[in-house]
Motif scaffolding. Structure first.
Motif, PDB file in Angstrom:
ATOM      1  N   ASN A   1      34.837  41.844  36.818  1.00 46.85           N
ATOM      2  CA  ASN A   1      33.988  41.759  38.040  1.00 46.85           C
ATOM      3  C   ASN A   1      32.555  41.424  38.080  1.00 46.85           C
ATOM      4  OD1 ASN A   1      36.521  42.802  39.026  1.00 46.85           O
ATOM      5  ND2 ASN A   1      35.537  44.847  39.522  1.00 46.85           N
ATOM      6  N   VAL A   2      32.437  40.300  36.939  1.00 47.98           N
ATOM      7  CA  VAL A   2      31.266  39.498  37.235  1.00 47.98           C
ATOM      8  C   VAL A   2      31.560  38.667  38.419  1.00 47.98           C
ATOM      9  CG1 VAL A   2      30.782  39.637  34.601  1.00 47.98           C
ATOM     10  CG2 VAL A   2      32.172  37.753  35.740  1.00 47.98           C
ATOM     11  N   ILE A   3      30.430  38.167  38.951  1.00 50.09           N
ATOM     12  CA  ILE A   3      30.515  37.211  40.193  1.00 50.09           C
ATOM     13  C   ILE A   3      29.845  35.985  39.821  1.00 50.09           C
ATOM     14  CG2 ILE A   3      30.137  36.909  42.578  1.00 50.09           C
ATOM     15  CD1 ILE A   3      30.334  40.036  42.915  1.00 50.09           C
ATOM     16  N   ILE A   4      30.173  34.965  40.067  1.00 51.47           N
ATOM     17  CA  ILE A   4      29.614  33.626  40.396  1.00 51.47           C
ATOM     18  C   ILE A   4      29.412  33.145  41.811  1.00 51.47           C
ATOM     19  CG2 ILE A   4      29.378  31.218  39.635  1.00 51.47           C
ATOM     20  CD1 ILE A   4      29.072  32.912  37.304  1.00 51.47           C
ATOM     21  N   TRP A   5      28.146  33.104  42.401  1.00 52.50           N
ATOM     22  CA  TRP A   5      27.792  32.667  43.676  1.00 52.50           C
ATOM     23  C   TRP A   5      27.444  31.273  43.711  1.00 52.50           C
ATOM     24  CZ3 TRP A   5      29.039  36.425  47.085  1.00 52.50           C
ATOM     25  CH2 TRP A   5      29.023  37.779  46.881  1.00 52.50           C
ATOM     26  N   GLY A   6      28.107  30.654  44.638  1.00 57.14           N
ATOM     27  CA  GLY A   6      27.399  29.428  45.092  1.00 57.14           C
ATOM     28  C   GLY A   6      28.057  28.272  44.446  1.00 57.14           C
TER      29      GLY A   6
ATOM     30  N   TRP B   1      48.564  31.663  41.207  1.00 58.11           N
ATOM     31  CA  TRP B   1      49.979  31.876  40.982  1.00 58.11           C
ATOM     32  C   TRP B   1      50.402  33.211  40.963  1.00 58.11           C
ATOM     33  CZ3 TRP B   1      51.530  27.444  42.489  1.00 58.11           C
ATOM     34  CH2 TRP B   1      52.925  27.090  42.612  1.00 58.11           C
ATOM     35  N   PHE B   2      50.047  33.933  40.246  1.00 60.38           N
ATOM     36  CA  PHE B   2      50.783  35.678  39.844  1.00 60.38           C
ATOM     37  C   PHE B   2      49.630  36.487  40.423  1.00 60.38           C
ATOM     38  CE2 PHE B   2      52.342  32.794  36.572  1.00 60.38           C
ATOM     39  CZ  PHE B   2      53.489  33.065  36.705  1.00 60.38           C
ATOM     40  N   GLY B   3      48.405  36.210  41.212  1.00 57.53           N
ATOM     41  CA  GLY B   3      47.264  37.095  41.497  1.00 57.53           C
ATOM     42  C   GLY B   3      46.604  38.033  40.501  1.00 57.53           C
ATOM     43  N   THR B   4      45.710  38.406  41.058  1.00 60.25           N
ATOM     44  CA  THR B   4      44.681  39.226  40.134  1.00 60.25           C
ATOM     45  C   THR B   4      45.287  40.571  40.076  1.00 60.25           C
ATOM     46  OG1 THR B   4      43.297  39.673  42.270  1.00 60.25           O
ATOM     47  CG2 THR B   4      42.695  38.120  40.835  1.00 60.25           C
ATOM     48  N   ALA B   5      44.654  41.223  38.842  1.00 66.25           N
ATOM     49  CA  ALA B   5      44.882  42.605  38.575  1.00 66.25           C
ATOM     50  C   ALA B   5      44.293  43.562  39.625  1.00 66.25           C
ATOM     51  CB  ALA B   5      44.557  43.116  36.928  1.00 66.25           C
ATOM     52  N   PRO B   6      45.129  44.851  39.925  1.00 67.40           N
ATOM     53  CA  PRO B   6      44.394  45.706  40.664  1.00 67.40           C
ATOM     54  C   PRO B   6      42.861  46.097  40.311  1.00 67.40           C
ATOM     55  CG  PRO B   6      46.575  46.108  40.360  1.00 67.40           C
ATOM     56  CD  PRO B   6      46.384  45.055  39.366  1.00 67.40           C
ATOM     57  N   GLY B   7      42.116  46.114  41.291  1.00 67.96           N
ATOM     58  CA  GLY B   7      40.877  46.417  41.001  1.00 67.96           C
ATOM     59  C   GLY B   7      39.779  45.635  40.253  1.00 67.96           C
ATOM     60  N   GLU B   8      40.416  44.003  40.232  1.00 66.36           N
ATOM     61  CA  GLU B   8      39.687  43.291  39.547  1.00 66.36           C
ATOM     62  C   GLU B   8      39.522  42.025  40.488  1.00 66.36           C
ATOM     63  OE1 GLU B   8      40.333  41.831  35.737  1.00 66.36           O
ATOM     64  OE2 GLU B   8      41.270  43.976  34.987  1.00 66.36           O
TER      65      GLU B   8
ATOM     66  N   VAL C   1      36.726  36.763  44.777  1.00 61.41           N
ATOM     67  CA  VAL C   1      38.036  36.698  45.471  1.00 61.41           C
ATOM     68  C   VAL C   1      39.108  37.601  44.565  1.00 61.41           C
ATOM     69  CG1 VAL C   1      37.584  34.384  46.332  1.00 61.41           C
ATOM     70  CG2 VAL C   1      39.031  34.854  44.530  1.00 61.41           C
ATOM     71  N   GLU C   2      39.832  38.089  45.386  1.00 64.09           N
ATOM     72  CA  GLU C   2      41.183  39.165  45.094  1.00 64.09           C
ATOM     73  C   GLU C   2      42.267  37.980  45.467  1.00 64.09           C
ATOM     74  OE1 GLU C   2      39.991  43.740  45.368  1.00 64.09           O
ATOM     75  OE2 GLU C   2      40.660  42.574  47.287  1.00 64.09           O
ATOM     76  N   ILE C   3      43.437  37.946  44.635  1.00 58.14           N
ATOM     77  CA  ILE C   3      44.526  37.070  45.138  1.00 58.14           C
ATOM     78  C   ILE C   3      45.794  37.988  45.151  1.00 58.14           C
ATOM     79  CG2 ILE C   3      45.514  34.886  44.487  1.00 58.14           C
ATOM     80  CD1 ILE C   3      43.070  34.193  42.643  1.00 58.14           C
ATOM     81  N   LYS C   4      46.644  37.620  46.168  1.00 61.34           N
ATOM     82  CA  LYS C   4      47.899  38.412  46.076  1.00 61.34           C
ATOM     83  C   LYS C   4      48.918  37.284  47.004  1.00 61.34           C
ATOM     84  CE  LYS C   4      50.210  42.637  47.461  1.00 61.34           C
ATOM     85  NZ  LYS C   4      50.090  44.014  48.024  1.00 61.34           N
ATOM     86  N   ASN C   5      50.012  37.174  46.447  1.00 62.85           N
ATOM     87  CA  ASN C   5      51.102  36.250  47.014  1.00 62.85           C
ATOM     88  C   ASN C   5      50.517  34.722  47.161  1.00 62.85           C
ATOM     89  OD1 ASN C   5      53.003  38.413  47.413  1.00 62.85           O
ATOM     90  ND2 ASN C   5      52.084  39.157  49.414  1.00 62.85           N
ATOM     91  N   LYS C   6      49.957  34.275  46.168  1.00 61.12           N
ATOM     92  CA  LYS C   6      49.248  33.040  46.282  1.00 61.12           C
ATOM     93  C   LYS C   6      48.099  32.828  47.297  1.00 61.12           C
ATOM     94  CE  LYS C   6      53.178  30.559  44.065  1.00 61.12           C
ATOM     95  NZ  LYS C   6      54.122  32.046  43.887  1.00 61.12           N
ATOM     96  N   THR C   7      47.736  34.133  47.746  1.00 58.18           N
ATOM     97  CA  THR C   7      46.591  33.679  48.826  1.00 58.18           C
ATOM     98  C   THR C   7      45.249  34.470  48.483  1.00 58.18           C
ATOM     99  OG1 THR C   7      48.225  33.753  50.655  1.00 58.18           O
ATOM    100  CG2 THR C   7      46.167  34.462  51.274  1.00 58.18           C
TER     101      THR C   7
END
Length: 348
Positions: free
Chosen positions: A195-200, A273-280, A305-311
């Motif tokens: 959960n580091v973030i790159i902004w911008g 394609w596969f989504g991000t892990a829960p909580g990440e 961003v969090e990703i689920k179902n390719k979204t």
């Protein structure tokens, strides 16, 4: 006999699976050379998923590309169904599931910034139009070629019938760099940092933010500032190291980042394609509609961003302090300037 049956079932499975058609542009370049093998052998879409690789480059590079094709063939990878090498957009963009746009005009000595933007607008306007005309409307598009954020925006604008949410640009390399710097400082594996973030912008104005980062220290998660115990480093040298890492690699290697960029591309597309892990969450340059974190609309801006179902979905309601706000605004201002300059060339 049991083992033979398993092999037979696997062969039948492969024969029945629809292959994914994946385009890589700039395919004769050094990033692609590090990337193509990983895609072909299943590191991105899975070990059981057949793929068709489409390789696009300019006519003068077709000889080099022929050698790349021979190497891919010589790897004898079971899931690699076909390799198509071309210098024609109408061939390269036909019926794509995924487009990884690596090729762009690099900045040359003496080149003005506006000239660089103008050259890349022409490239990504053309490729966006090709996506619009030939690719599936569900195609997922990742822009790697710099200036990645603005190139991605131009491609998206040039493909109006493909949802803007299908376009993203690569800031995962910066994300990975930030994770690695924290991990090395704490003496833990990079997998223990999340959960580091790159902004911008993917530029020296980007803001690597660790205010929401967690570090696994001896089995328990703690905040990054608590784990590192050096606020001055986290607000100073850490940020500049991540911002300027690409230049540092070029200075040391005399070539730009290739292996690490290819790894980041794989990470980015695999998470789509596969989504991000829960909580990440991870960092991606995505379209800003102007209602998240005070970022202006009509930019491709790197968010968590969090990703689920390719979204993908931008992570909501993370607190932003004054230190972060100023840096997020500065990189947004650069992107607004880039966009406004680039858009003037769209009609040409």
């Amino acid at each position: 006999m049991k083992c033979a049956n398993c092999i037979l079932k696997y062969i039948v499975f492969l024969s029945q699976s629809e292959p994914i058609k994946v385009l890589v542009t700039g395919a004769a370049g050094q990033i692609a050379y590090s990337l193509l093998f990983s895609i072909a052998k299943g590191d991105v879409f899975g070990k059981d998923q057949p793929v068709i690789l489409v390789l696009l480059d300019i006519p003068v590079m077709m000889g080099v590309l022929e050698g790349v094709v021979m190497e891919l063939q010589d790897c004898a990878i079971p899931v690699l169904r076909e390799v198509i090498a071309t210098d024609k957009e109408e061939v390269a963009f036909k019926d794509l599931d995924v487009a990884i746009l690596v090729g762009s005009m690099p900045r040359r000595e003496g080149m003005e910034r506006k000239d660089l933007l103008k050259a890349n607008v022409a490239i990504f306007k053309s490729q966006g139009a090709a996506l619009e005309k030939y690719a599936k409307k569900t195609v997922k598009v990742l822009v790697v070629g710099n200036p990645a954020n603005t190139n991605c925006l131009i491609a998206a604008k040039s493909a109006p019938s493909i949802p803007k949410e299908n376009f993203s640009c690569l800031t995962r390399l910066d994300h990975n760099r930030a994770r690695s710097q924290v991990a090395m400082r704490c003496g833990v594996p990079a997998s223990h940092v999340k959960n580091v973030i790159i902004w911008g912008n993917h530029s020296s104005t980007q803001y690597p933010d660790v205010h929401h980062c967690k570090v696994n220290m001896s089995g328990s998660e703690v905040g990054c500032f608590e784990a590192v115990k050096d606020d001055a480093w986290l607000k100073g040298d850490f940020i500049s190291t991540v911002q300027l890492r690409g230049a540092a690699v070029i200075k040391a290697r005399k070539l730009s980042s290739a292996m690490s960029a290819a790894k980041a591309i794989c990470d980015h597309v695999r998470d789509i394609w596969f989504g991000t892990a829960p909580g990440e969450f991870v960092s991606m340059g995505v379209y800003s509609s102007g209602n998240k974190y005070g970022v202006p609309e009509d930019l491709i801006y790197s968010f968590p961003v969090e990703i689920k179902n390719k979204t993908w979905k931008i992570v909501n309601d993370l607190p932003v302090n004054d230190f972060s706000r100023s840096k997020m605004d500065a990189t947004a201002a650069e992107l607004v300037d880039e966009r406004d300059t680039a858009v003037t060339f769209l009609g040409e």
